[in-house]
Design an enzyme around this catalytic site. Structure first.
Site, short mmCIF file in Angstrom:
data_model
loop_
_atom_site.label_atom_id
_atom_site.label_comp_id
_atom_site.label_asym_id
_atom_site.label_seq_id
_atom_site.Cartn_x
_atom_site.Cartn_y
_atom_site.Cartn_z
CB CYS A 58 -0.67 -4.08 -6.83
SG CYS A 58 0.08 -5.71 -6.61
CB SER A 112 -1.97 -10.32 -13.83
OG SER A 112 -2.81 -9.65 -12.93
N GLY A 113 -0.36 -10.30 -10.91
CA GLY A 113 0.48 -9.54 -9.99
C GLY A 113 1.90 -10.06 -9.93
CG HIS A 132 -4.30 -7.96 -6.02
ND1 HIS A 132 -4.16 -9.03 -6.87
CD2 HIS A 132 -3.05 -7.40 -5.93
CE1 HIS A 132 -2.90 -9.11 -7.29
NE2 HIS A 132 -2.22 -8.13 -6.75
#
Lengths: 337, 337, 337, 337
Positions: free
Chosen positions: A132, A162-163, A226
């Site tokens: 991501c 959240s990654g 991000h």
């Protein structure tokens, strides 16, 4: 969390319908409603969760599998099993990204990598999306790379919690803090882009050479989005106008989940910002800003993308849309539209 | 906030005693207790706050002034006025950092820059400390620079909200967010280090040439502690052992506020972290970690320092200690110890 | 911030169109785009901002004014001036809430208070909405009050930073912290509900008597969404079933901004939560949870509402919709629908 | 986390020395340095971690055990085993708080409850400390209770994430959020105070009757420090002066970890605040503020204590100091001082 994002995005998808769920031992036998603590979309609430070994019912009920299995070993064997049995696999995991015949796809960059699919040994195709954190800067770089050849880049990412999943980063760890390390993330940022910018050969995808990337990956106290600070040099130094023009002219694909404008540019001095820009185009566009010369390399900019949408479920669904409309999709008919 | 840090640190200082306070129109006439909402150290609580124009009482009661005036214009004229009148000035502000005869000092790096003081036109010396964000990486770089000559570095800072003062960053702006911009901060990171690494000439301090720095400055949701991700190249490439040895051998100065070990190195993969490491050596040490090769330049590392202590009040007091013990201190006797 | 929320919500409103903007001296003469740093909806971007004294152009271009002026004195005089001149005023401010002929309206509770409007001395009506923190619990209480008469309640609010405006709560103040005090907020929570639950008499609105409220107001590190922990007693003790039934049967009004179900109840043990529930019904519903007996009073529950939508701009627009459709709206025709 | 706090506080304790460590299967066989990821105090770094079943080496090396075992079942059996074998147990856990012969002790309130120890069936005494959230308000209430008899109180706690341990509250759960529920916490707040205010009888400790407590427990985005908003009524209504006098006259015990002033009162309108006040007296004092009348009950105030120090390790050590100096300590000599 990624699975739930898939469920939410697929719940209103024009082409795909969720007909089967498989999960870990912990959730096996529960309904999706139970497994998600009540967060499941209504249309999927009653669907039972099978084990990952339930191959036969999967074959009977679906043609394509979205894989977002957390454990790498489990993901590797499950994805192989599905593809071998004839289910197309669109993977979010790192399990097969290193395999030369598995394309790692950002459709706006390397849709042509699907040409490697006939070299795969499985009955149905298996494609992957990259980590991501790449998404916040690789499309902007690739857009310039076409005309000016990327040489090297130094990238500092500041990544949302959240990654790491629901329990990945404890609040005691990150409140009033930053963690300057994410396991294996810098390696992925330094190798996966080379494959995405590579070429299809008879021996699978050959990564781009003559490009050097250096990544510093940090976890920060942000929920989603991000962000990356990039310093970059190209073989032939593009002008500011050329970069901005290339970005603004980057066209969206004719796919349901594709943003019309994959790269947005914010002219304000202090953008992009995760909370203000992560939802641009429903979380599918990359937002850039602060393009300015770099005293050491050539150019600097800031890139941002939504790690749970473009960087995860949305990116996976876009990959599936690409696969479904390509001539490499075998075993089913493309959707009539 | 910086003023209050000065008060706290000076309250127990072996050499210095706070005898006089001057502030903005807003606080003029209040006691320090009133002006700080009750946060003043007991020994200073009853001290009245004079206006910045109250020169005579300042001259009667003190020999050295710490300046941390927020407004640059005000700082410039006040600092000049004090120095002209014969009060040594140790400044936290950017007002005189660009003046060739004003040394910008990190004592462990360029104490010798005090040799420029005789070129100053004021009756008493005026010295400055650099921007707080430099402190997290410049001492580690300068320590290697001595033997291997710094060539260029790309630096991404992630800076605490306290660096912007009590009202500088609103909670609505930074909660669940990051701001990839701090006004004039990147410029300071790209120019001030060159002066600090420069040499004293007859025309004042000449900045180091042949060094290029590129800074990306970000504000993050952390209270105290600026952290920097650095990629760097030197003229002669040092080995990992040489770097670690130079850092561990960097010796503390024989001054009350100087840390014994100005550079600490944490071997864990995920350090330094602002909340865990900012208070090392009372906030006066720089903590480094993650030294590893850089695929684009030569080396990468992470540096951290406490922006309110080493980067502000503590750094200013250390500068004053240096000045007081140098032979350039005129107008008073060095403290007997 | 509240003004911008108004702009966003009115931008797509079926009845209202923004035709005129007035603001403080700081923004006078700017376009709305400039004044909002680029955040204005496209349809309003070019609108110029007049001063608050520009009465004539306001009269020419509009019939109704939304007032969300920050300074109380300024709000008081501006609102009077507009109403006197014949512009209906729907106010977010506290300026006229204490005036007996100005109804403080939550439409689902006290739409009938518009009957006091003929007692007003102005040419056009002036109505107010209550403080945002009430909204998280007053509608649930009022719904039971109808049949069981509210006796007393002890309420602890935990309020979002956006309630204090863009610069109201500095990040240095609230990060890793809580502030157990909000100026004048507890008083508003203890008096405004009594007026809302009061009755229209010939001397204006008479507040409900025999009700005692006690509020503890706290500021927490949450962006949007005020939450309240409530302990409550009624004259006749309702059963759990009666309360839940009354809440679920609370019907929405036939107005564009009114939620179909003004009170939602979450059965999970750990809901409502600000980030998960504040956007229910577009931020216009109150979400309750955790209904359980109180060992000291009768019942306990948790209530939540979006302070910037139901508690501010959305609540104001709903009030305007109520006014426009009431027979008290004079000076214009109700919108044809 | 609590274990590590114990280690840090005991590392410099005048009476106690850590000679033996036992932990879960996960850490068995590691050194304490390994188990804590490098955070162990130097003096304990090399100590090996035994399993909880290693009774013999525990008996050989220590006289008193601090128990902060997370799992309740495990805690129950381990604590019994140690006490039966002759090791005094000072427990942080809830395992034995319900046992009538086990005193739940806040030394400034109910040191006399140690008189129940002869009724215990074990070879060595076992004492417990209450849930951490009580500490922010119970000592202030108990101090007034002596003269005015507590009748009822409604308490809303806002509790720090560290109270749930290192992985208890994920950052995804709490960032920009509040969770209005902590499992079993409200029950503990409603029953444990009654035991602490109870009396020693021949059938063990009889909880206070005629007192009703109602608790609302919330988790907020704060690292350390539990805060409580309290509304309270006493049998005889004390005056404001009586309350403030009782609090300021509450005397510290003559024990090494006891704060000189167990209750501090801050007169500012917006105190106590977790980050500003949690470390008062090394984290061992309760800080109160905002004493004001309650329109429903009699008085309102805000209380705060450090959940990891007074509410956990510091409170446990204080309990051990109390036990050691009491005449109930058998099996060893009190420390010579």
């Amino acid at each position: 969390m990624v699975g739930l994002r898939y469920a939410q995005l697929l719940d209103r998808h024009p082409w795909f319908r969720v007909t089967f769920l498989a999960g870990s031992e912990r959730t096996r036998g529960q309904t999706y409603q139970q497994a998600t603590g009540g967060e499941a979309p209504a249309s999927l609430a009653a669907l039972p969760i099978h084990g990952l070994d339930a191959l036969q019912p999967a074959l009977e009920r679906c043609e394509l599998v979205f894989s977002c299995i957390g454990d790498r070993e489990t993901a590797h064997s499950a994805e192989e099993k599905y593809a071998t049995a004839g289910l197309a696999v669109v993977s979010n995991t790192a399990a097969h990204r290193g395999c030369p015949t598995v394309p790692v796809v950002i459709p706006e960059i390397n849709a042509s990598h699907l040409d490697v699919l006939p070299q795969q040994k499985w009955k149905a195709p298996l494609i992957a999306k990259p980590n991501c954190s790449l998404q916040s800067y690789l499309l902007p770089l690739a857009t310039i790379h076409k005309s000016h050849r990327l040489k090297h880049a130094i990238i500092t990412t500041m990544q949302a919690v959240s990654g790491a999943g629901r329990t990945g980063v404890g609040s005691v760890a990150i409140l009033d803090n930053l963690i300057p390390f994410i396991s294996r993330e810098e390696e992925k940022n330094q190798t996966e882009p080379l494959k995405i910018l590579g070429t299809v050969t008879k021996e699978g995808i050959r990564p781009a050479s003559d490009i050097e990337l250096s990544a510093h990956c940090n976890r920060i106290s942000v929920l989603d989005g991000h962000i990356a600070c990039v310093s970059v040099a190209f073989e032939s130094n593009p002008s500011e106008e050329e970069i901005l023009a290339a970005w603004s002219q980057c066209e969206g694909l004719a796919l349901p989940s594709a943003p019309k404008r994959p790269i947005l540019y914010r002219p304000e001095p202090d953008r992009p910002q995760p909370r203000l820009d992560r939802d641009a185009s429903g979380g599918m566009s990359v937002t850039c800003g602060r393009l300015r010369p770099c005293p050491v390399l050539q150019w600097r900019f800031v890139g941002l993308s939504h790690n749970m949408i473009r960087g995860a479920a949305g990116g996976g669904i876009l990959n599936a849309e690409l696969l479904v409309t390509s001539h490499h999709w075998y075993g089913t008919q493309p959707p009539s539209r």
